[in-house]
Scaffold this active site. Structure first.
Site, short mmCIF file in Angstrom:
data_model
loop_
_atom_site.label_atom_id
_atom_site.label_comp_id
_atom_site.label_asym_id
_atom_site.label_seq_id
_atom_site.Cartn_x
_atom_site.Cartn_y
_atom_site.Cartn_z
N HIS A 1 -4.01 1.31 5.46
CA HIS A 1 -3.90 2.82 5.63
C HIS A 1 -3.55 3.57 4.65
O HIS A 1 -3.05 2.86 3.52
CB HIS A 1 -3.03 3.17 6.95
CG HIS A 1 -1.48 2.85 6.75
ND1 HIS A 1 -0.76 3.69 5.77
CD2 HIS A 1 -0.80 1.99 6.93
CE1 HIS A 1 0.39 3.11 5.88
NE2 HIS A 1 0.59 2.02 6.47
N CYS B 1 2.19 -3.34 6.00
CA CYS B 1 0.99 -2.89 5.91
C CYS B 1 0.39 -2.87 4.46
O CYS B 1 0.96 -3.19 3.55
CB CYS B 1 0.78 -1.41 6.52
SG CYS B 1 1.02 -1.30 8.24
#
Length: 418
Positions: free
Chosen positions: A315, A333
């Protein structure tokens, strides 16, 4: 009693009466050939069978010939559409049968020399089951374009016990056009089953899936919940390769490197998983909510692409742009700059393969769609039914075995991320 048991109970076999032997001039070879010319046909359910599950199908076994016609009708004279199994062992109604209804199947087999035999059987389905249904989720939507690593995934809650997996797997169907055969493989705890080919799907392939589980007896205590179908296509070949040592993501399309993007992965306390995973979801904007964890926070993120059930995403992370390419600072992430994350969203598809290497932990089995995180040989071992030994990957496309640990998936749609 399992479905197979119900369908084979009291099967009726139709065969030609044995030939009468003549005088000593009888030619035994000609007699054997004559007998072989008449097919022997076995059909299930047996004539007069009752309490057949609504997932019932017409089973056929033929010696010395092949099935050439099948007609199934209901008790109002309506025709019941059915599809043959690839192995010729039966015909599966295109829709689940109705409870407490009577059906008639008329099956004709033709022998090698053109002789035919026809058998009719009439059976009645059981009442609607009061047993609890196992919830199944088909992760293969219709009218979509998926990446070449997209596995057909069916998830179950509660998981399917080992002794019931053969019956469940026999009710999961995949057709590809052009043909590209594959196999099913179960996650060890029975919570998910994946279907893929030995190699990546060819771009342009159409995949049609049916999960025909409605009313299927699953063990002694449960039944299947629904009959689902979907058809979608495979798009271009895209792969992402992420290396923690260099803090770089390579974006590869159709075998050519498009760009290298700097990334920041999970810090030592919250490391990113290494392994082969597949993009599962894409969100232009979503909320990561980790309240209740050891490191609680709530944050809105843009251009988020899910990789695991546990909450690992790729992201946009403007707050870590100074660390990207140098230091791992995320909560697990893969962080990109806002500009790079936006560009990447226009390149990738759900079903694209993502390979991450060099981190402190390995990807757990079932944490996401982990069908590519093992070699083909290991994948085939997870099938509840025999996999044809000739079904093998081509040497140039054989995936490297991923490091697989134990564990079970966390199939919750909520995001965590970081």
């Amino acid at each position: 009693m399992t479905l197979r048991g119900r369908l084979t109970l009291l099967a009726v076999t139709v065969a030609a009466a044995p030939l009468a032997l003549g005088a000593c001039t009888f030619d035994r070879r000609q007699g054997n050939e004559a007998r072989a010319a008449v097919p022997e046909l076995t059909v299930t359910p047996a004539e007069g069978a009752r309490d057949v599950p609504i997932s019932g199908e017409v089973g056929t076994q033929v010696k010395h010939g092949r099935v050439t016609a099948v007609r199934i009708t209901d008790d109002k004279g309506g025709t019941v559409a059915a599809e043959p199994r690839e192995d010729g062992s039966g015909w599966v109604p295109s829709k689940t049968l109705q409870p407490k209804r009577t059906y008639t199947a008329e099956v004709t087999a033709t022998g090698d020399r053109g002789k035919t035999v026809t058998h009719k059987t009439t059976f009645t389905t059981q009442s609607k089951s009061s047993k609890p249904a196992i919830t199944s989720t088909l992760y293969f939507d219709g009218n979509r374009t998926y990446g070449t690593a997209m596995p057909v995934t069916v998830a179950f809650d509660p998981p399917i016990p080992k002794e019931a997996r053969v019956d469940v797997q026999r009710r999961l169907f995949v057709k590809t056009d052009p043909p590209q055969p594959g196999a099913w493989s179960w996650v060890s705890d029975g919570s998910q089953v994946y279907y893929r080919a030995p190699d990546f799907w060819r771009p342009g392939t159409t995949i049609s899936v049916r999960s025909a589980l409605e009313g299927l007896p699953i063990g002694k205590e449960n039944v299947g919940d629904a009959d689902r179908r979907s058809t979608s296509k495979i798009g271009r070949q895209v792969e992402l390769e992420i290396d923690s040592a260099t803090k770089q993501m390579s974006v590869i399309r159709d075998g050519k490197l498009l760009r290298k993007l700097p990334v920041s992965l999970g810090k030592p306390g919250t490391p990113t998983s290494s392994g082969k995973m597949v993009i599962m979801e894409k969100h232009e904007i979503t909320t990561f909510d980790t309240r209740g964890s050891a490191d609680p926070y709530v944050v809105d993120v843009e251009d988020a692409q899910r990789l695991t059930w546990g909450g690992e995403f790729i992201h946009g992370a403007p707050w870590s742009e100074g660390d990207q390419g140098y230091t791992n600072v995320s909560h697990g992430c893969t962080n990109l700059s806002a500009v790079n994350a936006d560009w990447l969203m226009g390149v990738t598809q759900v079903g694209d393969l993502v390979t991450i290497k060099g981190t402190e932990v390995t990807l757990d089995e079932g944490n996401g769609w982990t069908a590519w995180n093992v070699s083909w040989d290991e994948f085939a071992k997870g099938s509840a039914l025999p996999v044809p030994p000739g079904l093998r990957p081509t040497p140039s496309q054989a995936p490297d075995p991923g490091a697989v640990a134990g564990g079970s998936p966390e199939p919750t749609p909520s995001a965590s991320g970081g």
